[in-house]
Design a protein around this motif. Structure first.
Motif, short mmCIF file in Angstrom:
data_model
loop_
_atom_site.label_atom_id
_atom_site.label_comp_id
_atom_site.label_asym_id
_atom_site.label_seq_id
_atom_site.Cartn_x
_atom_site.Cartn_y
_atom_site.Cartn_z
N SER A 14 30.68 34.23 72.01
CA SER A 14 29.85 33.70 73.38
C SER A 14 28.24 35.19 73.13
CB SER A 14 30.61 35.52 74.07
OG SER A 14 30.33 35.67 75.12
N GLU A 15 28.64 35.83 72.53
CA GLU A 15 26.97 36.49 71.61
C GLU A 15 25.69 35.02 71.36
OE1 GLU A 15 23.90 39.32 71.54
OE2 GLU A 15 26.90 39.61 72.45
N ILE A 16 26.17 34.45 70.47
CA ILE A 16 25.93 33.12 69.43
C ILE A 16 25.51 32.81 70.98
CG2 ILE A 16 26.07 30.59 68.94
CD1 ILE A 16 27.82 32.56 67.00
N ASP A 17 26.86 31.92 72.06
CA ASP A 17 26.07 31.17 73.66
C ASP A 17 25.17 31.97 74.08
OD1 ASP A 17 27.85 29.00 73.08
OD2 ASP A 17 29.00 29.66 74.53
N ASP A 18 24.94 33.32 73.90
CA ASP A 18 23.73 34.07 75.17
C ASP A 18 22.74 33.88 74.76
OD1 ASP A 18 25.46 34.99 76.34
OD2 ASP A 18 25.93 37.06 75.81
N VAL A 19 23.00 33.43 73.11
CA VAL A 19 21.31 33.30 72.55
C VAL A 19 20.65 31.95 72.06
CG1 VAL A 19 20.18 33.51 69.87
CG2 VAL A 19 21.93 35.45 70.66
N ALA A 29 34.92 30.62 66.04
CA ALA A 29 35.03 30.29 67.36
C ALA A 29 33.96 29.90 67.60
CB ALA A 29 35.93 31.23 68.31
N GLY A 30 33.17 28.81 68.44
CA GLY A 30 31.74 28.74 68.28
C GLY A 30 31.78 27.34 69.04
N ILE A 67 26.73 22.88 64.17
CA ILE A 67 28.06 23.74 64.26
C ILE A 67 27.54 25.25 64.00
CG2 ILE A 67 30.08 24.48 63.25
CD1 ILE A 67 30.56 21.75 62.49
N VAL A 68 27.67 26.48 65.13
CA VAL A 68 27.07 28.02 64.81
C VAL A 68 28.55 28.29 65.12
CG1 VAL A 68 25.52 29.57 65.28
CG2 VAL A 68 25.08 27.62 65.04
N LYS A 69 29.13 29.43 64.70
CA LYS A 69 30.18 30.04 65.17
C LYS A 69 30.75 31.12 64.31
CE LYS A 69 32.22 27.33 61.44
NZ LYS A 69 33.38 26.30 60.30
N GLY A 70 31.62 32.02 65.34
CA GLY A 70 31.74 33.08 64.22
C GLY A 70 33.04 32.87 64.00
N VAL A 71 33.32 33.98 63.01
CA VAL A 71 34.08 33.84 61.74
C VAL A 71 34.89 34.96 61.48
CG1 VAL A 71 35.50 32.98 59.08
CG2 VAL A 71 32.95 32.02 60.98
N SER A 72 36.10 35.23 61.49
CA SER A 72 37.11 36.69 61.11
C SER A 72 38.73 36.07 60.42
CB SER A 72 37.23 37.76 62.72
OG SER A 72 38.36 36.71 63.57
N GLU A 73 38.27 37.93 59.89
CA GLU A 73 39.57 37.43 59.46
C GLU A 73 41.16 37.65 59.71
OE1 GLU A 73 41.58 38.91 55.41
OE2 GLU A 73 39.83 39.33 54.92
N GLY A 87 5.95 21.60 62.68
CA GLY A 87 6.24 19.98 62.39
C GLY A 87 6.81 19.61 63.47
N PHE A 88 7.24 19.67 64.95
CA PHE A 88 7.92 19.49 65.71
C PHE A 88 7.53 20.43 66.98
CE2 PHE A 88 10.34 17.62 61.98
CZ PHE A 88 10.69 16.81 62.32
N THR A 89 7.67 18.95 68.40
CA THR A 89 7.88 19.94 69.36
C THR A 89 9.16 20.17 70.19
OG1 THR A 89 5.66 18.85 70.33
CG2 THR A 89 6.88 19.73 71.99
N HIS A 90 9.34 21.63 70.60
CA HIS A 90 10.83 22.07 70.44
C HIS A 90 11.51 20.95 71.83
CE1 HIS A 90 14.18 23.59 70.93
NE2 HIS A 90 14.19 24.18 71.69
N ILE A 91 11.96 20.47 72.41
CA ILE A 91 12.05 20.37 73.17
C ILE A 91 13.65 20.61 74.17
CG2 ILE A 91 12.81 18.40 75.50
CD1 ILE A 91 12.04 16.36 72.81
N ALA A 92 15.24 20.68 73.96
CA ALA A 92 16.27 21.57 73.78
C ALA A 92 17.06 22.19 73.28
CB ALA A 92 16.19 20.27 74.84
N CYS A 93 17.48 23.05 72.97
CA CYS A 93 19.21 23.94 72.31
C CYS A 93 19.79 24.06 73.55
CB CYS A 93 18.60 24.81 72.17
SG CYS A 93 19.91 25.94 70.65
N LEU A 94 21.09 22.73 73.37
CA LEU A 94 21.94 23.12 74.48
C LEU A 94 23.34 23.10 73.40
CD1 LEU A 94 20.69 19.78 76.75
CD2 LEU A 94 20.40 22.67 76.82
#
Length: 142
Positions: A91-96, A132-133, A73-79, A106-113
């Motif tokens: 939206s910036e997290i999605d771009d990244v 939001a994330g 879970i990756v998200k932005g948090v605002s008060e 130690g692993f072979t990366h396949i995908a981040c989706l």
């Protein structure tokens, strides 16, 4: 074999930290982040921040291969009761992260989706925080 959660924590943090916009918000793997580490503006008001958290994994043994699918879970948090700031961070997290190449020791990366979007508000100590994330699936070949 390396512990998948620890090496993925390092890989996700490094990818987020490499983005100057996200780095400016502050990136943490706990909510709420430690009080002394929370970013503040020039008036001392708490600024929005980024949270990433391991959510779970499964081992897939298909075709004589061992692949891990790990959810984060990756998200932005605002008060705020309104999602504007948190959604901009999301939206910036999605771009990244969407289809990002991660360096996972130690692993072979396949995908981040991107899997599932998330957005909610909660009360913490009488304060309203909006999150939001998304949930991201990270696939690694063991």
């Amino acid at each position: 074999m390396a512990d998948i959660q620890n090496v993925l924590d390092d890989a996700v943090f490094a990818k987020l930290q490499a983005n100057a916009t996200l780095r400016g918000y502050g990136i943490f793997n706990t909510f709420p982040p430690p009080m002394q580490e929370r970013p503040r503006d020039e008036n001392g008001r708490e600024r929005p921040f980024v949270i990433f958290q391991y959510s779970g994994d499964r081992l897939d043994r298909t075709f004589d291969r061992r692949m891990f699918m790990t959810s984060y879970i990756v998200k932005g948090v605002s008060e705020s009761a309104w999602p504007d700031e948190a959604s901009r961070i999301a939206s910036e997290i999605d771009d990244v992260l969407e289809d990002a190449s991660l360096t996972v020791t130690g692993f072979t990366h396949i995908a981040c989706l991107r899997d599932t979007g998330i957005r909610f508000s909660e009360q913490v100590g009488g304060r309203t925080f909006t999150h939001a994330g998304a949930v991201y699936e990270i696939w690694e070949d063991a």
